[in-house]
Design a protein around this motif. Structure first.
Motif, PDB file in Angstrom:
ATOM      1  N   ALA A 119     -14.961 -37.839  24.625  1.00 12.19           N
ATOM      2  CA  ALA A 119     -16.285 -38.292  24.216  1.00 12.19           C
ATOM      3  C   ALA A 119     -16.329 -39.813  24.105  1.00 12.19           C
ATOM      4  O   ALA A 119     -17.296 -40.454  24.541  1.00 12.19           O
ATOM      5  N   GLY A 120     -15.290 -40.406  23.516  1.00 11.95           N
ATOM      6  CA  GLY A 120     -15.252 -41.853  23.398  1.00 11.95           C
ATOM      7  C   GLY A 120     -15.241 -42.541  24.750  1.00 11.95           C
ATOM      8  O   GLY A 120     -15.901 -43.567  24.953  1.00 11.95           O
ATOM      9  N   ALA A 121     -14.493 -41.971  25.704  1.00 12.10           N
ATOM     10  CA  ALA A 121     -14.466 -42.546  27.048  1.00 12.10           C
ATOM     11  C   ALA A 121     -15.850 -42.497  27.683  1.00 12.10           C
ATOM     12  O   ALA A 121     -16.263 -43.435  28.390  1.00 12.10           O
ATOM     13  N   THR A 122     -16.586 -41.426  27.432  1.00 11.78           N
ATOM     14  CA  THR A 122     -17.955 -41.328  27.954  1.00 11.78           C
ATOM     15  C   THR A 122     -18.860 -42.376  27.332  1.00 11.78           C
ATOM     16  O   THR A 122     -19.676 -43.005  28.022  1.00 11.78           O
ATOM     17  N   LEU A 123     -18.720 -42.603  26.043  1.00 11.08           N
ATOM     18  CA  LEU A 123     -19.624 -43.515  25.342  1.00 11.08           C
ATOM     19  C   LEU A 123     -19.340 -44.984  25.648  1.00 11.08           C
ATOM     20  O   LEU A 123     -20.270 -45.798  25.706  1.00 11.08           O
ATOM     21  N   VAL A 124     -18.084 -45.354  25.834  1.00  4.05           N
ATOM     22  CA  VAL A 124     -17.756 -46.774  26.041  1.00  4.05           C
ATOM     23  C   VAL A 124     -17.458 -47.089  27.497  1.00  4.05           C
ATOM     24  O   VAL A 124     -17.185 -48.235  27.841  1.00  4.05           O
ATOM     25  N   GLY A 125     -17.483 -46.078  28.382  1.00  8.57           N
ATOM     26  CA  GLY A 125     -17.278 -46.334  29.796  1.00  8.57           C
ATOM     27  C   GLY A 125     -15.840 -46.613  30.169  1.00  8.57           C
ATOM     28  O   GLY A 125     -15.577 -47.327  31.144  1.00  8.57           O
ATOM     29  N   ALA A 126     -14.882 -46.046  29.424  1.00 12.39           N
ATOM     30  CA  ALA A 126     -13.469 -46.237  29.729  1.00 12.39           C
ATOM     31  C   ALA A 126     -12.939 -45.025  30.487  1.00 12.39           C
ATOM     32  O   ALA A 126     -13.570 -43.958  30.505  1.00 12.39           O
ATOM     33  N   ARG A 127     -11.783 -45.185  31.091  1.00  9.89           N
ATOM     34  CA  ARG A 127     -11.183 -44.099  31.856  1.00  9.89           C
ATOM     35  C   ARG A 127      -9.969 -43.493  31.178  1.00  9.89           C
ATOM     36  O   ARG A 127      -9.641 -42.331  31.384  1.00  9.89           O
ATOM     37  N   ARG A 128      -9.281 -44.280  30.353  1.00  7.36           N
ATOM     38  CA  ARG A 128      -8.066 -43.810  29.693  1.00  7.36           C
ATOM     39  C   ARG A 128      -8.130 -44.118  28.198  1.00  7.36           C
ATOM     40  O   ARG A 128      -8.922 -44.958  27.768  1.00  7.36           O
ATOM     41  N   GLY A 129      -7.292 -43.432  27.453  1.00  8.51           N
ATOM     42  CA  GLY A 129      -7.280 -43.671  26.013  1.00  8.51           C
ATOM     43  C   GLY A 129      -6.140 -42.940  25.339  1.00  8.51           C
ATOM     44  O   GLY A 129      -5.419 -42.155  25.949  1.00  8.51           O
ATOM     45  N   MET A 130      -5.989 -43.187  24.054  1.00  3.89           N
ATOM     46  CA  MET A 130      -4.965 -42.507  23.268  1.00  3.89           C
ATOM     47  C   MET A 130      -5.385 -42.487  21.804  1.00  3.89           C
ATOM     48  O   MET A 130      -6.148 -43.337  21.345  1.00  3.89           O
ATOM     49  N   VAL A 131      -4.918 -41.476  21.103  1.00  3.04           N
ATOM     50  CA  VAL A 131      -5.121 -41.365  19.656  1.00  3.04           C
ATOM     51  C   VAL A 131      -3.759 -41.267  19.003  1.00  3.04           C
ATOM     52  O   VAL A 131      -2.928 -40.434  19.390  1.00  3.04           O
ATOM     53  N   ALA A 132      -3.519 -42.133  18.040  1.00  2.83           N
ATOM     54  CA  ALA A 132      -2.305 -42.064  17.229  1.00  2.83           C
ATOM     55  C   ALA A 132      -2.703 -41.537  15.856  1.00  2.83           C
ATOM     56  O   ALA A 132      -3.381 -42.229  15.089  1.00  2.83           O
ATOM     57  N   LEU A 133      -2.322 -40.294  15.574  1.00  2.00           N
ATOM     58  CA  LEU A 133      -2.673 -39.662  14.304  1.00  2.00           C
ATOM     59  C   LEU A 133      -1.546 -39.890  13.316  1.00  2.00           C
ATOM     60  O   LEU A 133      -0.429 -39.406  13.502  1.00  2.00           O
ATOM     61  N   HIS A 140     -25.583 -36.182  20.121  1.00  2.93           N
ATOM     62  CA  HIS A 140     -25.723 -34.815  19.600  1.00  2.93           C
ATOM     63  C   HIS A 140     -24.926 -33.829  20.458  1.00  2.93           C
ATOM     64  O   HIS A 140     -24.215 -32.949  19.926  1.00  2.93           O
ATOM     65  N   GLU A 141     -25.008 -33.960  21.767  1.00  4.72           N
ATOM     66  CA  GLU A 141     -24.269 -33.065  22.654  1.00  4.72           C
ATOM     67  C   GLU A 141     -22.760 -33.219  22.457  1.00  4.72           C
ATOM     68  O   GLU A 141     -22.019 -32.223  22.406  1.00  4.72           O
ATOM     69  N   LEU A 142     -22.295 -34.450  22.325  1.00  3.35           N
ATOM     70  CA  LEU A 142     -20.861 -34.684  22.158  1.00  3.35           C
ATOM     71  C   LEU A 142     -20.357 -34.172  20.808  1.00  3.35           C
ATOM     72  O   LEU A 142     -19.249 -33.625  20.716  1.00  3.35           O
ATOM     73  N   THR A 143     -21.153 -34.348  19.754  1.00  3.64           N
ATOM     74  CA  THR A 143     -20.726 -33.833  18.448  1.00  3.64           C
ATOM     75  C   THR A 143     -20.723 -32.307  18.427  1.00  3.64           C
ATOM     76  O   THR A 143     -19.874 -31.701  17.759  1.00  3.64           O
ATOM     77  N   GLU A 144     -21.652 -31.685  19.162  1.00  9.22           N
ATOM     78  CA  GLU A 144     -21.642 -30.224  19.238  1.00  9.22           C
ATOM     79  C   GLU A 144     -20.384 -29.726  19.935  1.00  9.22           C
ATOM     80  O   GLU A 144     -19.776 -28.733  19.517  1.00  9.22           O
ATOM     81  N   ARG A 145     -19.992 -30.411  21.003  1.00  6.54           N
ATOM     82  CA  ARG A 145     -18.752 -30.029  21.684  1.00  6.54           C
ATOM     83  C   ARG A 145     -17.555 -30.199  20.769  1.00  6.54           C
ATOM     84  O   ARG A 145     -16.644 -29.359  20.742  1.00  6.54           O
ATOM     85  N   LEU A 146     -17.546 -31.267  20.005  1.00  5.61           N
ATOM     86  CA  LEU A 146     -16.435 -31.493  19.079  1.00  5.61           C
ATOM     87  C   LEU A 146     -16.412 -30.438  17.986  1.00  5.61           C
ATOM     88  O   LEU A 146     -15.340 -29.972  17.573  1.00  5.61           O
ATOM     89  N   ALA A 147     -17.582 -30.038  17.498  1.00  5.10           N
ATOM     90  CA  ALA A 147     -17.647 -29.065  16.405  1.00  5.10           C
ATOM     91  C   ALA A 147     -17.097 -27.703  16.811  1.00  5.10           C
ATOM     92  O   ALA A 147     -16.696 -26.917  15.947  1.00  5.10           O
ATOM     93  N   ARG A 148     -17.054 -27.430  18.116  1.00  6.36           N
ATOM     94  CA  ARG A 148     -16.532 -26.142  18.577  1.00  6.36           C
ATOM     95  C   ARG A 148     -15.012 -26.104  18.632  1.00  6.36           C
ATOM     96  O   ARG A 148     -14.424 -25.052  18.871  1.00  6.36           O
TER      97      ARG A 148
END
Length: 504
Positions: free
Chosen positions: A60-74, A38-46
């Protein structure tokens, strides 16, 4: 009934069962998990900007899965864009390196991301799981698990659950260095960037279909557990829909900005003895600020800046109509700026009764020897006649002076029952520059009008000599000085127009 003890009642047994410490701990864990989501979705909604949204999804994904790095390809499936790649803990060079990982199978849903889950085909370089992914969607998983048993991560051949997740848009590489069947380049990139494992999920929205892929990277061999996968599923359902809404907003803003750009001059005219440069920043909501520079009869030049009230496509369309009308009036009676603005005000009263606008028009006479008159006993230089309607005062910048032109105070067009204001004459010496701008330049500073005007004056006065000699460099210097730290390109609510005209 005889023999029944109070502790043996069904209700009491249920109470003991649900009141056990193990069950209470599990319920508390669920509450904590849901509170986190809920907290993470509220941050995203802003978030309202596309880049901010994608970065928040990664964090948020890094927090949920315990990762340190990531990327999004849109890469939206509808092909309307925009396409972009953003990273968390990865620089531009790192993202470019990741994009060199070859894709063994080309499909409309591939994104070229290692560990990608955007398509039905595997991205591990083996290509052996494509059939299985297709079978998984129909529920026939047993045969596929048998086929892929040799590639099981734990060596046991138990791939049923992994195949099911892959069909749902999830792809796990628990050990990038030792996983069988992985492409050689994939391993090289993992070693180069220090990636131990990857976890990829497809971003899919109900209204838009596939949006792209999000991938999180672990430093060591690892994979998310069932709890982390469940929380990611809950979060990503909301994140994908929110990303789709922000994407629609971004497209609408891009369309409005493109429309505004098409309604403004494609290039500034070339007039002997005059050099000009302009910078235009459109607000995300689509503002109605405009500028113009047009050659007039007898070698003269007309300069205009202005702004229409309101936001969005309606304001942009009204801006286009007013600018076109002003050009027509300038050609017919440009030597009298007051008449030009008076005609424009009458037109607004008849055709745009719900809108008002600020405007400033300057008539620049031709230089002596180029069709212009020679001033008799005058101060010399190029003669300008200006008139303004509720607009910011122009600024004259030169070696001997840096001062505002005191145009008379007047109301914006269509604000009062009848607009009227006298014109102002000005002589621009050779080497001086006339700076015209809209109030968005002042508003984006976040300061009062007086302080913003003082900041603009100080920025122009402090311009180095090379900048004063080049209008392109001058407008860039003023923008960066008045709006530092990227405020000129931030998503402010105001348009910005800055037009500099140098007289040689």
């Amino acid at each position: 009934m005889a023999g029944d003890a109070p502790g043996d009642a069904p209700g009491d047994a249920a109470g003991d069962r649900y009141g056990s410490p193990a069950v209470q701990d599990r319920l508390a864990s669920w509450v904590c998990d849901l509170s986190l989501v809920h907290e993470l979705t509220e941050r995203l909604a802003r978030t309202t900007a596309l880049d901010d949204t994608l970065h928040e999804v990664l964090r948020a994904g890094a927090t949920l899965v315990g990762a340190r790095r990531g990327m999004v390809a849109l890469e939206p499936a509808d092909g309307l864009g925009p396409e972009r790649t953003v990273g968390l803990g990865l620089g531009h060079a790192d993202l470019g390196t990741i994009e060199t990982v070859p894709v063994p199978r080309t499909s409309a849903s591939d994104t070229g991301v290692p560990g990608d889950a955007s398509g039905s085909g595997a991205r591990d370089g083996s290509g052996a799981r494509d059939d299985c992914a297709a079978r998984d969607e129909s529920g026939a998983r047993d045969d596929c698990a048998a086929r892929d048993g040799s590639e099981a991560r734990d060596g046991s051949g138990a791939e049923d659950a992994w195949q099911a997740r892959d069909a749902d848009g999830e792809r796990v590489h628990a050990d990038l260095l030792h996983e069988p069947g992985l492409d050689r380049r994939h391993r090289e990139v993992a070693v180069q960037l220090g990636l131990g494992a990857s976890y990829a999920l497809r971003l899919t929205a109900q209204s838009h279909g596939r949006l792209g892929t999000a991938v999180w990277f672990y430093d060591e061999p690892a994979e998310p557990d069932d709890r982390q996968r469940r929380l990611m599923g809950l979060y990503l359902r909301f994140a994908a829909e929110h990303t789709a809404r922000v994407l629609d907003l971004r497209r609408a803003r891009d369309t409005t900005a493109a429309l505004a750009a098409e309604l403004l001059p494609e290039r500034l005219p070339r007039v002997p003895g005059v050099r000009a440069a302009v910078r235009h920043r459109t607000s995300p909501r689509g503002g109605g600020d405009w500028y113009d520079a047009l050659p007039l009869p007898e070698g003269a030049l007309g300069l205009a800046v202005g702004g229409v009230t309101g936001r969005g496509p309606g304001a942009v369309a009204a801006m286009g109509r007013l600018r076109a009308s002003l050009r027509a009036y300038a050609v017919m009676e440009g030597e009298d700026p007051v008449a030009v603005l008076s005609d424009l005000e009458l037109l607004m009263r008849l055709t745009e009764p719900a809108r008002s606008a600020t405007a400033l028009f300057a008539y620049v006479e031709a230089a002596a020897g180029n069709g212009g008159p020679r001033p008799a006993g005058g101060p010399g230089g190029r003669k300008l006649i200006l008139a303004g309607a509720g607009h910011c005062p122009p600024l004259v910048v030169g070696d001997r002076r840096c001062e505002y032109v005191e145009t008379s105070l007047s109301a914006p067009l269509n604000m009062l029952s009848c607009w009227e204001a006298p014109s102002v004459e000005l002589y621009a010496r050779p080497g001086e520059t006339l700076v015209l701008y809209t109030d968005g330049l002042l508003h984006r500073t976040g300061e009062s009008a007086d302080r913003a005007l003082a900041r603009l004056h100080a920025a122009a006065q402090s311009a180095p000599r090379p900048a004063r000699d080049d209008p392109d460099r001058l407008v860039d210097h003023i923008l960066h000085a008045v709006l530092p730290d990227g405020l000129d390109r931030s998503e402010g609510v105001e348009d910005v127009v800055l037009l500099a005209v140098r007289f040689d």
